[in-house]
Scaffold this motif. Structure first.
Motif, PDB file in Angstrom:
ATOM      1  N   MET A  73       1.780  12.257 -16.969  1.00  0.00           N
ATOM      2  CA  MET A  73       1.276  13.346 -16.277  1.00  0.00           C
ATOM      3  C   MET A  73       0.091  12.183 -15.762  1.00  0.00           C
ATOM      4  SD  MET A  73      -0.298  16.732 -17.416  1.00  0.00           S
ATOM      5  CE  MET A  73      -1.782  16.799 -18.202  1.00  0.00           C
ATOM      6  N   THR A  74      -0.474  12.008 -14.505  1.00  0.00           N
ATOM      7  CA  THR A  74      -1.643  11.527 -14.203  1.00  0.00           C
ATOM      8  C   THR A  74      -2.661  12.476 -13.791  1.00  0.00           C
ATOM      9  OG1 THR A  74      -0.321   9.318 -14.685  1.00  0.00           O
ATOM     10  CG2 THR A  74      -2.338   9.437 -13.305  1.00  0.00           C
ATOM     11  N   GLN A  75      -3.111  12.966 -14.510  1.00  0.00           N
ATOM     12  CA  GLN A  75      -4.662  13.848 -13.906  1.00  0.00           C
ATOM     13  C   GLN A  75      -5.965  12.395 -13.225  1.00  0.00           C
ATOM     14  OE1 GLN A  75      -5.915  17.390 -16.256  1.00  0.00           O
ATOM     15  NE2 GLN A  75      -7.820  16.066 -15.858  1.00  0.00           N
ATOM     16  N   LYS A  76      -5.873  13.178 -11.989  1.00  0.00           N
ATOM     17  CA  LYS A  76      -7.224  13.100 -11.387  1.00  0.00           C
ATOM     18  C   LYS A  76      -8.055  14.136 -10.862  1.00  0.00           C
ATOM     19  CE  LYS A  76      -5.792   8.454 -10.196  1.00  0.00           C
ATOM     20  NZ  LYS A  76      -6.547   7.327 -10.635  1.00  0.00           N
ATOM     21  N   VAL A  77      -9.714  13.746 -10.704  1.00  0.00           N
ATOM     22  CA  VAL A  77     -10.755  14.454 -11.096  1.00  0.00           C
ATOM     23  C   VAL A  77     -11.410  14.366  -9.863  1.00  0.00           C
ATOM     24  CG1 VAL A  77     -12.298  15.269 -12.001  1.00  0.00           C
ATOM     25  CG2 VAL A  77     -10.499  14.207 -13.325  1.00  0.00           C
ATOM     26  N   LEU A 113      -2.827  13.960  -3.251  1.00  0.00           N
ATOM     27  CA  LEU A 113      -1.552  15.006  -2.925  1.00  0.00           C
ATOM     28  C   LEU A 113      -0.066  13.403  -2.529  1.00  0.00           C
ATOM     29  CD1 LEU A 113      -2.169  18.129  -0.959  1.00  0.00           C
ATOM     30  CD2 LEU A 113      -1.323  17.498  -3.656  1.00  0.00           C
ATOM     31  N   LYS A 114      -0.248  12.312  -1.933  1.00  0.00           N
ATOM     32  CA  LYS A 114       0.538  11.498  -1.570  1.00  0.00           C
ATOM     33  C   LYS A 114       0.911  10.137  -2.204  1.00  0.00           C
ATOM     34  CE  LYS A 114      -0.821  11.721   3.265  1.00  0.00           C
ATOM     35  NZ  LYS A 114      -1.599  10.819   5.044  1.00  0.00           N
ATOM     36  N   ASP A 115      -0.304  10.296  -3.610  1.00  0.00           N
ATOM     37  CA  ASP A 115      -0.028   9.509  -4.454  1.00  0.00           C
ATOM     38  C   ASP A 115       0.886   9.439  -5.416  1.00  0.00           C
ATOM     39  OD1 ASP A 115      -0.039   7.627  -7.072  1.00  0.00           O
ATOM     40  OD2 ASP A 115      -2.543   7.473  -6.540  1.00  0.00           O
ATOM     41  N   PRO A 116       2.710   8.874  -5.874  1.00  0.00           N
ATOM     42  CA  PRO A 116       2.986   9.303  -6.619  1.00  0.00           C
ATOM     43  C   PRO A 116       2.972   9.401  -8.077  1.00  0.00           C
ATOM     44  CG  PRO A 116       3.947   7.657  -5.577  1.00  0.00           C
ATOM     45  CD  PRO A 116       2.369   7.796  -4.853  1.00  0.00           C
ATOM     46  N   GLU A 117       1.697   8.550  -8.412  1.00  0.00           N
ATOM     47  CA  GLU A 117       1.672   8.894  -9.789  1.00  0.00           C
ATOM     48  C   GLU A 117       0.034  10.000 -10.074  1.00  0.00           C
ATOM     49  OE1 GLU A 117       2.039   5.883 -12.122  1.00  0.00           O
ATOM     50  OE2 GLU A 117       3.903   5.686 -10.667  1.00  0.00           O
ATOM     51  N   ILE A 173      -4.173  17.887 -10.036  1.00  0.00           N
ATOM     52  CA  ILE A 173      -5.418  17.950  -9.619  1.00  0.00           C
ATOM     53  C   ILE A 173      -6.569  18.397 -10.245  1.00  0.00           C
ATOM     54  CG2 ILE A 173      -7.183  17.204  -7.133  1.00  0.00           C
ATOM     55  CD1 ILE A 173      -4.087  16.874  -5.754  1.00  0.00           C
ATOM     56  N   ALA A 174      -7.682  17.804 -10.454  1.00  0.00           N
ATOM     57  CA  ALA A 174      -8.291  19.056 -11.221  1.00  0.00           C
ATOM     58  C   ALA A 174      -9.578  19.474 -10.661  1.00  0.00           C
ATOM     59  CB  ALA A 174      -8.696  17.947 -12.600  1.00  0.00           C
ATOM     60  N   LEU A 175     -10.329  20.160 -10.312  1.00  0.00           N
ATOM     61  CA  LEU A 175     -11.347  20.407  -9.341  1.00  0.00           C
ATOM     62  C   LEU A 175     -12.627  20.544 -10.074  1.00  0.00           C
ATOM     63  CD1 LEU A 175      -9.775  22.174  -6.894  1.00  0.00           C
ATOM     64  CD2 LEU A 175     -10.202  19.639  -6.658  1.00  0.00           C
ATOM     65  N   ASP A 176     -13.188  19.682 -10.508  1.00  0.00           N
ATOM     66  CA  ASP A 176     -14.418  19.864 -11.452  1.00  0.00           C
ATOM     67  C   ASP A 176     -16.009  20.411 -10.523  1.00  0.00           C
ATOM     68  OD1 ASP A 176     -17.002  18.902 -12.864  1.00  0.00           O
ATOM     69  OD2 ASP A 176     -16.510  17.006 -13.302  1.00  0.00           O
TER      70      ASP A 176
END
Length: 94
Positions: free
Chosen positions: A1-5, A28-32, A36-39
């Motif tokens: 699980m990769t989370q992007k902020v 959303l296009k990044d398979p990794e 998605i964390a909305l800060d």
């Protein structure tokens, strides 16, 4: 699980639409990226357009088996999220 902020701007309204969609579509296009964390830590104002953008992002994310969360919401922004019942659709973390 990769989370992007993704840091949400202090004034989150329709004027953010183009930039917000461009950034989230890229994530959303990044398979990794699985989360998605909305800060919301700096958000002091959001309007109905902003709520719509968040709900639409959640629908797009769900369609590609991704998750959206909101974190660090406080003050007026947190109150608006609560009144709008956003937690029914998206997890909200302190």
């Amino acid at each position: 699980m990769t989370q992007k902020v993704l840091r949400v701007p202090e004034k989150f309204d329709f004027s953010c639409h183009k930039n917000f969609n461009a950034q989230t579509d890229q994530l959303l296009k990044d398979p990794e990226v699985t989360v998605i964390a909305l800060d919301f830590s700096t958000v002091h104002y959001l309007d109905s357009a902003a709520l719509g953008m968040v709900i639409y992002l959640q629908k797009k994310a769900k369609a590609v088996q991704r998750k959206v969360i909101i974190q660090h919401a406080h003050g007026t922004a947190k109150d608006i999220l609560k009144v709008a019942n956003i937690a029914q659709f998206i997890e909200i973390h302190d």
